[in-house]
Design a protein around this motif. Sequence first.
Motif, PDB file in Angstrom:
ATOM      1  N   ALA A 117       0.839  -1.194   0.000  1.00  0.00           N
ATOM      2  CA  ALA A 117       0.000   0.000   0.000  1.00  0.00           C
ATOM      3  C   ALA A 117       0.875   1.245   0.000  1.00  0.00           C
ATOM      4  CB  ALA A 117      -0.897  -0.006   1.242  1.00  0.00           C
ATOM      5  N   ALA A 118       0.311   2.358  -0.450  1.00  0.00           N
ATOM      6  CA  ALA A 118       1.079   3.597  -0.506  1.00  0.00           C
ATOM      7  C   ALA A 118       1.518   4.010   0.895  1.00  0.00           C
ATOM      8  CB  ALA A 118       0.230   4.686  -1.141  1.00  0.00           C
ATOM      9  N   LEU A 119       2.738   4.551   0.975  1.00  0.00           N
ATOM     10  CA  LEU A 119       3.223   5.043   2.251  1.00  0.00           C
ATOM     11  C   LEU A 119       2.477   6.310   2.642  1.00  0.00           C
ATOM     12  CD1 LEU A 119       7.043   4.614   1.578  1.00  0.00           C
ATOM     13  CD2 LEU A 119       5.679   3.253   3.153  1.00  0.00           C
ATOM     14  N   GLY A 120       2.420   6.575   3.944  1.00  0.00           N
ATOM     15  CA  GLY A 120       1.828   7.810   4.422  1.00  0.00           C
ATOM     16  C   GLY A 120       2.735   8.990   4.125  1.00  0.00           C
ATOM     17  N   ALA A 121       2.212  10.186   4.304  1.00  0.00           N
ATOM     18  CA  ALA A 121       2.936  11.403   3.939  1.00  0.00           C
ATOM     19  C   ALA A 121       4.255  11.545   4.680  1.00  0.00           C
ATOM     20  CB  ALA A 121       2.053  12.621   4.197  1.00  0.00           C
ATOM     21  N   GLY A 122       4.346  11.058   5.901  1.00  0.00           N
ATOM     22  CA  GLY A 122       5.571  11.210   6.679  1.00  0.00           C
ATOM     23  C   GLY A 122       6.385   9.949   6.812  1.00  0.00           C
ATOM     24  N   GLU A 123       6.155   8.966   5.932  1.00  0.00           N
ATOM     25  CA  GLU A 123       6.809   7.659   6.056  1.00  0.00           C
ATOM     26  C   GLU A 123       7.857   7.435   4.969  1.00  0.00           C
ATOM     27  OE1 GLU A 123       3.170   5.040   8.011  1.00  0.00           O
ATOM     28  OE2 GLU A 123       3.476   5.003   5.840  1.00  0.00           O
ATOM     29  N   VAL A 124       8.936   6.783   5.334  1.00  0.00           N
ATOM     30  CA  VAL A 124       9.953   6.329   4.388  1.00  0.00           C
ATOM     31  C   VAL A 124      10.194   4.852   4.662  1.00  0.00           C
ATOM     32  CG1 VAL A 124      12.324   6.577   3.567  1.00  0.00           C
ATOM     33  CG2 VAL A 124      11.052   8.599   4.321  1.00  0.00           C
ATOM     34  N   GLN A 125      10.183   4.055   3.610  1.00  0.00           N
ATOM     35  CA  GLN A 125      10.483   2.638   3.783  1.00  0.00           C
ATOM     36  C   GLN A 125      11.951   2.371   3.447  1.00  0.00           C
ATOM     37  OE1 GLN A 125       7.899  -0.959   2.776  1.00  0.00           O
ATOM     38  NE2 GLN A 125       9.337  -0.975   1.061  1.00  0.00           N
ATOM     39  N   ILE A 126      12.606   1.619   4.310  1.00  0.00           N
ATOM     40  CA  ILE A 126      13.993   1.214   4.109  1.00  0.00           C
ATOM     41  C   ILE A 126      14.026  -0.311   4.016  1.00  0.00           C
ATOM     42  CG2 ILE A 126      16.311   1.152   5.110  1.00  0.00           C
ATOM     43  CD1 ILE A 126      15.531   3.717   6.671  1.00  0.00           C
ATOM     44  N   ARG A 127      14.614  -0.810   2.963  1.00  0.00           N
ATOM     45  CA  ARG A 127      14.781  -2.258   2.802  1.00  0.00           C
ATOM     46  C   ARG A 127      16.269  -2.545   2.598  1.00  0.00           C
ATOM     47  NH1 ARG A 127      11.608  -6.622   1.089  1.00  0.00           N
ATOM     48  NH2 ARG A 127       9.845  -5.243   0.702  1.00  0.00           N
ATOM     49  N   TYR A 128      16.824  -3.462   3.391  1.00  0.00           N
ATOM     50  CA  TYR A 128      18.234  -3.820   3.255  1.00  0.00           C
ATOM     51  C   TYR A 128      18.351  -4.935   2.227  1.00  0.00           C
ATOM     52  CZ  TYR A 128      23.065  -4.898   4.670  1.00  0.00           C
ATOM     53  OH  TYR A 128      24.438  -5.105   4.696  1.00  0.00           O
ATOM     54  N   ILE A 129      18.923  -4.614   1.090  1.00  0.00           N
ATOM     55  CA  ILE A 129      19.097  -5.594   0.021  1.00  0.00           C
ATOM     56  C   ILE A 129      20.310  -6.475   0.295  1.00  0.00           C
ATOM     57  CG2 ILE A 129      19.370  -5.901  -2.470  1.00  0.00           C
ATOM     58  CD1 ILE A 129      16.717  -4.596  -1.605  1.00  0.00           C
ATOM     59  N   GLY A 130      21.424  -5.858   0.688  1.00  0.00           N
ATOM     60  CA  GLY A 130      22.634  -6.615   1.000  1.00  0.00           C
ATOM     61  C   GLY A 130      23.881  -5.782   0.791  1.00  0.00           C
ATOM     62  N   HIS A 131      24.971  -6.176   1.469  1.00  0.00           N
ATOM     63  CA  HIS A 131      26.267  -5.516   1.400  1.00  0.00           C
ATOM     64  C   HIS A 131      26.099  -4.031   1.777  1.00  0.00           C
ATOM     65  CE1 HIS A 131      30.467  -6.025   0.609  1.00  0.00           C
ATOM     66  NE2 HIS A 131      30.503  -5.053  -0.277  1.00  0.00           N
TER      67      HIS A 131
END
Length: 286
Positions: A63-77
């Motif tokens: 779902a779309a992030l909220g106005a004050g949200e940032v998503q961080i995903r650790y891919i690797g290295h």
Amino acid sequence: MASAVSERIGPYPSLRRLTQLAALLFAMVAALALAGPAYAVCQLIADAPYRSPAPGEARVWHAALGAGEVQIRYIGHSTFELETPQGVRIATDYNDSIRPFLPPTVATMNGAHSTHYAVSPDPGIEHLLYGWNPQGGPIDHDLTVQDVRIRNIQTNIRGWDGESRRLGNSIFIFEVADLCIAHLGHLHHRLTREDLTRLGQIDIVFAAIDNSSTLRLESLMHVLESIGPAMVIPMHFHFSGALQSFVGRATEAGYEIIQADTPKLIVTRAGLPMRKTVYIMMPGGA
């Protein structure tokens, strides 16, 4: 008489009226379903489209992030994928072997060695930002893409031969959703006062903690203390014992240690920890 009773009892709507309203509601839902993809009305958050669903598991779209949200995903290295409220996706230290599943909107790279830059970047990337100038000399970025501003501060690095390579690395800073996030890249020396002034107030830092090919542990702790972020997210801990050594030293320095269950985190300014925190995510791949 029966028809009169079925029309209305006191102030309540008739059965016929309820039937008409139900039919109208069904027609509206059907029209919405035909107008766009089914996942558009889903409000759940799941890993898709980053992995295939398990047998019998429904695909659930993010779902779309909220106005004050940032998503961080650790891919690797040293590669993280950041997603902004307006859907801009950024891959840090983008390279040819460790990549997000989808091509990012923006990719940043550093010149230390091949796990930090791409020789053959995906042609779908709209903005490719080098952390060093392939022609030599400085390179300065200050790019705004929708709701994120991206800028860099260059630092020197050492080559495999031990010789210094001037301006071979960049610290990239991402300003989005009232947060300032810094990726230190392949940092090889402590930061100067000028570096710190240019950085400004940083909320979250991605820091290489290998204690070998980048900064030694004591120098790294000095850098983190100088920056003063609320949250440190470790990366580049591929050497045996590196993560354990960093956790021990960070605990001595007063950091709270949180071991995440997943390689994904949604951050907000209001949700930043009050106590300085090391947040450990294991690489999650694409």
